[in-house]
Design a protein around this motif. Structure first.
Motif, mmCIF file in Angstrom:
data_model
loop_
_atom_site.group_PDB
_atom_site.id
_atom_site.type_symbol
_atom_site.label_atom_id
_atom_site.label_comp_id
_atom_site.label_asym_id
_atom_site.label_seq_id
_atom_site.Cartn_x
_atom_site.Cartn_y
_atom_site.Cartn_z
ATOM 1 N N UNK A 37 62.315 -1.896 38.607
ATOM 2 C CA UNK A 37 63.324 -0.995 39.169
ATOM 3 C C UNK A 37 62.692 0.264 39.756
ATOM 4 N N UNK A 38 61.464 0.573 39.306
ATOM 5 C CA UNK A 38 60.764 1.735 39.842
ATOM 6 C C UNK A 38 59.832 1.372 40.995
ATOM 7 N N UNK A 39 59.922 0.136 41.461
ATOM 8 C CA UNK A 39 59.209 -0.243 42.675
ATOM 9 C C UNK A 39 57.931 -1.016 42.495
ATOM 10 N N UNK A 40 57.538 -1.320 41.262
ATOM 11 C CA UNK A 40 56.310 -2.074 41.034
ATOM 12 C C UNK A 40 56.551 -3.566 41.250
ATOM 13 N N UNK A 41 55.481 -4.274 41.583
ATOM 14 C CA UNK A 41 55.505 -5.731 41.621
ATOM 15 C C UNK A 41 55.074 -6.211 40.236
ATOM 16 N N UNK A 42 55.944 -6.916 39.533
ATOM 17 C CA UNK A 42 55.724 -7.203 38.115
ATOM 18 C C UNK A 42 55.620 -8.695 37.855
ATOM 19 N N UNK A 43 54.578 -9.079 37.118
ATOM 20 C CA UNK A 43 54.441 -10.432 36.595
ATOM 21 C C UNK A 43 54.481 -10.348 35.078
#
Length: 282
Positions: free
Chosen positions: A149-155
């Protein structure tokens, strides 16, 4: 010592039994882990654990609360409390020790590794983030959502067959999985992390052991927690001096003794208050 779930409940229940209670908190607010976790996505309702007890002890004149009071062994010995409960909580491990790894993981010092404590303190990584969840409760999924939600690309990588596996017990698991997918989190189930490199992690299949690299800019390590029990150990080392200081008992309770769910920490505080000065019944 400590105003988290265990310390707050111990103070509340002790006040009802007529004890004069001093509640010493190192920070500036009540709640301990609850005060931090209630600010994470979906967990605001947990604030009631602290709010209820803060209100209750505020109604009892036999409880005094002291903020910004990080007590040392010398402080406690000097004050001469008759009974001392150490409820100093726990911290998240950065070395990966949990279910998959019983010893510290191999971690390249050039990789930025964050713990849930870091993120809750406002130290939030950016870029492509690998969240390694070997805790299997709720924290891994919550932090993955927060980062996305804060803009990171998350795996999100977990050795479990489910995201936030424990929430199957509360019938929330399917909703959590859908929620993570909706905010763009890539989910890798049945995969662990064997080592952390300078710009990637090595993941492995929990069934075959087959490995592959996963590029990332930072790692969020959601492994296990270790109790903050050093103050307790220091006090125990001075047990011969307790009588001169007026101390009868010292006990470590809650997460400082054995990290667990919030409910367990709260129960530990209540049990301490109920059993204090009571005879053993064998």
């Amino acid at each position: 010592v400590g105003a988290g779930p265990a310390g707050l409940e111990a103070a509340r229940a002790l006040s009802l039994r007529g004890y004069d209670v001093a509640l010493a908190e190192a920070g500036t607010e009540l709640g301990g882990r609850v005060a931090r976790e209630r600010r994470l996505p979906g967990l605001s309702a947990w604030g009631r654990v602290a709010d209820y007890r803060a209100y209750q002890i505020g109604q009892h004149p036999n409880v005094e609360t002291y903020f910004e009071s990080r007590l040392t062994t010398a402080d406690i010995m000097e004050f001469g409390f008759q009974n001392v409960a150490i409820a100093t909580g726990a911290k998240w491990r950065r070395d990966g020790v949990a279910r998959q790894h019983v010893v510290a993981m191999e971690i390249d010092s050039n990789m930025a590794v964050y713990t849930p404590d870091d993120l809750m303190a406002g130290k939030v990584p950016q870029g492509h983030i690998a969240v390694y969840d070997d805790d299997h409760y709720y924290m891994g999924g919550v932090l993955a959502e927060m980062l996305a939600r804060q803009g990171a690309s998350v795996t999100l990588i977990t050795p479990s067959a489910y995201v936030s596996d424990w929430t199957n017990n509360t019938l929330e698991q399917a909703a959590i999985h859908r929620r993570l997918v909706s905010v763009g989190v890539e989910i890798q189930l049945n995969r662990g992390v064997t080592q952390i490199g300078a710009d990637h992690v090595i993941t492995n299949c929990t069934y075959t052991g087959a490995t592959r690299p996963e590029p990332c800019d930072a790692v969020v390590m959601v492994a296990s927690r270790v109790g903050n029990d050093q103050l307790y150990l220091d006090l125990m080392a001075q047990q011969d001096d307790w009588a001169d200081a007026g101390i009868r008992t010292v006990k470590v309770i809650g997460d400082a003794n054995a990290p667990g769910p919030i409910a367990w920490a709260t129960y530990a505080g209540h049990r301490y208050a109920r059993e204090l000065d009571m005879p053993d019944i064998g």
